[in-house]
Design a protein around this motif. Structure first.
Motif, PDB file in Angstrom:
ATOM      1  N   TRP A  43       0.966  -1.308  -0.096  1.00 10.51           N
ATOM      2  CA  TRP A  43      -0.274  -0.058   0.054  1.00 10.51           C
ATOM      3  C   TRP A  43       0.921   1.192  -0.006  1.00 10.51           C
ATOM      4  O   TRP A  43       2.015   1.185   0.447  1.00 10.51           O
ATOM      5  CB  TRP A  43      -0.983  -0.079   1.161  1.00 10.51           C
ATOM      6  CG  TRP A  43      -1.745  -1.276   1.251  1.00 10.51           C
ATOM      7  CD1 TRP A  43      -1.284  -2.617   1.962  1.00 10.51           C
ATOM      8  CD2 TRP A  43      -3.033  -1.298   0.926  1.00 10.51           C
ATOM      9  NE1 TRP A  43      -2.350  -3.331   1.889  1.00 10.51           N
ATOM     10  CE2 TRP A  43      -3.485  -2.890   1.249  1.00 10.51           C
ATOM     11  CE3 TRP A  43      -3.900  -0.826   0.292  1.00 10.51           C
ATOM     12  CZ2 TRP A  43      -4.730  -3.257   1.056  1.00 10.51           C
ATOM     13  CZ3 TRP A  43      -5.231  -0.887  -0.022  1.00 10.51           C
ATOM     14  CH2 TRP A  43      -5.631  -2.250   0.362  1.00 10.51           C
ATOM     15  N   GLN A  44       0.452   2.235  -0.588  1.00  6.44           N
ATOM     16  CA  GLN A  44       1.422   3.559  -0.661  1.00  6.44           C
ATOM     17  C   GLN A  44       0.412   4.768   0.060  1.00  6.44           C
ATOM     18  O   GLN A  44      -0.919   4.717  -0.094  1.00  6.44           O
ATOM     19  CB  GLN A  44       1.688   3.978  -2.035  1.00  6.44           C
ATOM     20  CG  GLN A  44       2.622   2.891  -2.642  1.00  6.44           C
ATOM     21  CD  GLN A  44       3.204   3.280  -3.827  1.00  6.44           C
ATOM     22  OE1 GLN A  44       2.272   3.724  -4.931  1.00  6.44           O
ATOM     23  NE2 GLN A  44       4.464   2.911  -3.998  1.00  6.44           N
ATOM     24  N   ARG A  45       1.037   5.741   0.391  1.00  8.90           N
ATOM     25  CA  ARG A  45       0.480   6.849   1.165  1.00  8.90           C
ATOM     26  C   ARG A  45       1.662   7.939   1.177  1.00  8.90           C
ATOM     27  O   ARG A  45       2.840   7.728   1.122  1.00  8.90           O
ATOM     28  CB  ARG A  45       0.303   6.401   2.751  1.00  8.90           C
ATOM     29  CG  ARG A  45      -0.119   7.529   3.450  1.00  8.90           C
ATOM     30  CD  ARG A  45      -0.298   7.211   4.936  1.00  8.90           C
ATOM     31  NE  ARG A  45      -0.265   8.187   5.980  1.00  8.90           N
ATOM     32  CZ  ARG A  45      -1.335   8.966   6.249  1.00  8.90           C
ATOM     33  NH1 ARG A  45      -2.479   8.610   5.570  1.00  8.90           N
ATOM     34  NH2 ARG A  45      -1.232   9.794   7.119  1.00  8.90           N
ATOM     35  N   THR A  46       1.483   9.358   0.784  1.00 11.63           N
ATOM     36  CA  THR A  46       2.225  10.424   0.707  1.00 11.63           C
ATOM     37  C   THR A  46       2.021  11.374   1.783  1.00 11.63           C
ATOM     38  O   THR A  46       0.853  11.829   1.993  1.00 11.63           O
ATOM     39  CB  THR A  46       2.100  11.031  -0.815  1.00 11.63           C
ATOM     40  OG1 THR A  46       1.975  10.264  -1.895  1.00 11.63           O
ATOM     41  CG2 THR A  46       2.880  12.177  -0.776  1.00 11.63           C
ATOM     42  N   LEU A  47       3.199  11.619   2.475  1.00 14.83           N
ATOM     43  CA  LEU A  47       3.181  12.654   3.630  1.00 14.83           C
ATOM     44  C   LEU A  47       3.663  13.917   2.988  1.00 14.83           C
ATOM     45  O   LEU A  47       4.635  13.910   2.247  1.00 14.83           O
ATOM     46  CB  LEU A  47       4.087  12.243   4.678  1.00 14.83           C
ATOM     47  CG  LEU A  47       3.609  10.853   5.390  1.00 14.83           C
ATOM     48  CD1 LEU A  47       4.412  10.575   6.493  1.00 14.83           C
ATOM     49  CD2 LEU A  47       2.143  11.141   6.020  1.00 14.83           C
ATOM     50  N   SER A  48       2.974  14.923   3.148  1.00 13.12           N
ATOM     51  CA  SER A  48       3.512  16.335   2.487  1.00 13.12           C
ATOM     52  C   SER A  48       4.691  17.124   3.258  1.00 13.12           C
ATOM     53  O   SER A  48       5.237  17.978   2.743  1.00 13.12           O
ATOM     54  CB  SER A  48       2.121  17.211   2.219  1.00 13.12           C
ATOM     55  OG  SER A  48       1.622  17.517   3.664  1.00 13.12           O
TER      56      SER A  48
ATOM     57  N   THR B 171      -8.520   1.057  -1.042  1.00 19.67           N
ATOM     58  CA  THR B 171      -8.265   1.921   0.195  1.00 19.67           C
ATOM     59  C   THR B 171      -8.157   1.206   1.431  1.00 19.67           C
ATOM     60  O   THR B 171      -9.047   0.582   1.705  1.00 19.67           O
ATOM     61  CB  THR B 171      -9.384   3.182  -0.007  1.00 19.67           C
ATOM     62  OG1 THR B 171      -9.357   3.872  -1.138  1.00 19.67           O
ATOM     63  CG2 THR B 171      -8.974   4.189   1.137  1.00 19.67           C
ATOM     64  N   LEU B 172      -7.015   1.444   2.188  1.00 23.79           N
ATOM     65  CA  LEU B 172      -6.701   0.861   3.165  1.00 23.79           C
ATOM     66  C   LEU B 172      -6.846   1.877   4.253  1.00 23.79           C
ATOM     67  O   LEU B 172      -6.045   2.875   4.107  1.00 23.79           O
ATOM     68  CB  LEU B 172      -5.296   0.231   3.300  1.00 23.79           C
ATOM     69  CG  LEU B 172      -5.003  -0.277   4.871  1.00 23.79           C
ATOM     70  CD1 LEU B 172      -5.739  -1.495   5.367  1.00 23.79           C
ATOM     71  CD2 LEU B 172      -3.429  -0.751   4.496  1.00 23.79           C
ATOM     72  N   THR B 173      -7.548   1.817   5.409  1.00 23.69           N
ATOM     73  CA  THR B 173      -7.528   2.753   6.488  1.00 23.69           C
ATOM     74  C   THR B 173      -7.156   2.221   7.882  1.00 23.69           C
ATOM     75  O   THR B 173      -7.596   1.205   8.194  1.00 23.69           O
ATOM     76  CB  THR B 173      -8.928   3.305   6.903  1.00 23.69           C
ATOM     77  OG1 THR B 173      -9.451   3.729   5.551  1.00 23.69           O
ATOM     78  CG2 THR B 173      -9.062   4.574   7.624  1.00 23.69           C
ATOM     79  N   LEU B 174      -5.839   2.803   8.285  1.00 25.12           N
ATOM     80  CA  LEU B 174      -5.351   2.352   9.480  1.00 25.12           C
ATOM     81  C   LEU B 174      -5.802   3.426  10.639  1.00 25.12           C
ATOM     82  O   LEU B 174      -5.485   4.632  10.435  1.00 25.12           O
ATOM     83  CB  LEU B 174      -3.949   2.092   9.296  1.00 25.12           C
ATOM     84  CG  LEU B 174      -3.455   1.280   8.457  1.00 25.12           C
ATOM     85  CD1 LEU B 174      -1.794   1.426   8.433  1.00 25.12           C
ATOM     86  CD2 LEU B 174      -3.831  -0.201   8.662  1.00 25.12           C
ATOM     87  N   THR B 175      -6.125   2.888  11.885  1.00 29.14           N
ATOM     88  CA  THR B 175      -6.447   3.884  12.892  1.00 29.14           C
ATOM     89  C   THR B 175      -5.796   3.210  14.185  1.00 29.14           C
ATOM     90  O   THR B 175      -6.163   2.084  14.421  1.00 29.14           O
ATOM     91  CB  THR B 175      -7.947   4.005  13.085  1.00 29.14           C
ATOM     92  OG1 THR B 175      -8.406   4.368  11.946  1.00 29.14           O
ATOM     93  CG2 THR B 175      -8.210   4.822  14.152  1.00 29.14           C
ATOM     94  N   PRO B 176      -5.040   3.714  14.787  1.00 29.07           N
ATOM     95  CA  PRO B 176      -4.500   3.089  16.280  1.00 29.07           C
ATOM     96  C   PRO B 176      -5.643   3.150  17.306  1.00 29.07           C
ATOM     97  O   PRO B 176      -6.283   4.048  17.280  1.00 29.07           O
ATOM     98  CB  PRO B 176      -3.548   4.266  16.559  1.00 29.07           C
ATOM     99  CG  PRO B 176      -3.854   5.360  15.955  1.00 29.07           C
ATOM    100  CD  PRO B 176      -4.420   4.993  14.793  1.00 29.07           C
TER     101      PRO B 176
ATOM    102  N   THR C 231      -3.194   3.639  -0.487  1.00 26.99           N
ATOM    103  CA  THR C 231      -3.787   3.183  -1.722  1.00 26.99           C
ATOM    104  C   THR C 231      -3.115   1.894  -2.369  1.00 26.99           C
ATOM    105  O   THR C 231      -1.975   1.893  -1.869  1.00 26.99           O
ATOM    106  CB  THR C 231      -3.840   4.248  -2.708  1.00 26.99           C
ATOM    107  OG1 THR C 231      -4.472   5.375  -2.265  1.00 26.99           O
ATOM    108  CG2 THR C 231      -4.479   3.803  -4.213  1.00 26.99           C
ATOM    109  N   ARG C 232      -3.976   0.949  -2.479  1.00 25.56           N
ATOM    110  CA  ARG C 232      -3.130  -0.376  -2.995  1.00 25.56           C
ATOM    111  C   ARG C 232      -2.186   0.045  -4.063  1.00 25.56           C
ATOM    112  O   ARG C 232      -2.476   0.552  -5.086  1.00 25.56           O
ATOM    113  CB  ARG C 232      -4.270  -1.446  -3.466  1.00 25.56           C
ATOM    114  CG  ARG C 232      -3.366  -2.637  -3.909  1.00 25.56           C
ATOM    115  CD  ARG C 232      -4.295  -3.898  -4.129  1.00 25.56           C
ATOM    116  NE  ARG C 232      -5.195  -4.292  -2.690  1.00 25.56           N
ATOM    117  CZ  ARG C 232      -4.720  -4.971  -1.782  1.00 25.56           C
ATOM    118  NH1 ARG C 232      -3.569  -5.676  -1.729  1.00 25.56           N
ATOM    119  NH2 ARG C 232      -5.797  -5.357  -0.800  1.00 25.56           N
ATOM    120  N   ALA C 233      -0.780  -0.473  -3.779  1.00 25.97           N
ATOM    121  CA  ALA C 233       0.174  -0.351  -4.897  1.00 25.97           C
ATOM    122  C   ALA C 233      -0.109  -1.127  -5.858  1.00 25.97           C
ATOM    123  O   ALA C 233      -0.408  -2.402  -5.872  1.00 25.97           O
ATOM    124  CB  ALA C 233       1.542  -0.431  -4.108  1.00 25.97           C
TER     125      ALA C 233
END
Length: 145
Positions: A14-19, A118-123, A142-144
């Motif tokens: 999965w991929q995620r972008t941090l600004s 779409t994957l959602t992660l929440t602690p 988002t799924r790579a």
């Protein structure tokens, strides 16, 4: 006992972008900030593998291109994560190895859900005791391809 299977919806990359960069946790042994850019998280039977953005270079004070392997146990809607899986002495500088905050964690439990790509992660409890990991992981991926 063998490691549990990763639920098929969660398995893979999965991929995620941090600004913006994420500063290191106060008092943590993992002292480098996380860089801004696109992260890839991969859930395998052995561990969670995190690929940081950029190209690894020992002259950087930010961990571009680092790869962290997290000890975890997957479940049907949650997973429990501890510290980093170490393959060499911690004093050895290499692209793969190290930890988010400290070698033994702190541990955290995350809920996960997948809808389409779409994957959602929440602690659980609202936050991860390791700010760097929590800031990087919490939210949508988002799924790579």
């Amino acid at each position: 006992l063998p490691a549990p299977e990763v639920p098929s919806a969660l398995a893979g990359s999965w991929q995620r972008t941090l600004s913006k960069p994420v500063p290191p946790d106060s008092g943590a042994s993992g002292f480098q900030p996380n860089p801004a850019g696109t992260y890839t998280i991969t859930f395998t039977k052995q561990f969670i593998q995190d690929h940081f953005p950029g190209t690894y270079d020992t002259s950087n004070t930010i961990c571009y291109g680092c790869i962290l392997d997290d000890d975890y146990v997957p479940g049907p809607t949650t997973f429990r994560v501890w510290g980093g899986v170490q393959f060499q002495p911690e004093q050895s500088w290499a692209a793969e190895g190290g930890e988010w905050c400290n070698t033994d964690g702190p541990p955290a439990t995350y809920s996960w859900s997948v809808s389409g790509d779409t994957l959602t992660l929440t602690p659980l409890g609202g936050q991860d005791g390791c700010h760097q990991r929590g800031t990087t992981w919490t939210g949508t991926w988002t799924r790579a391809k």
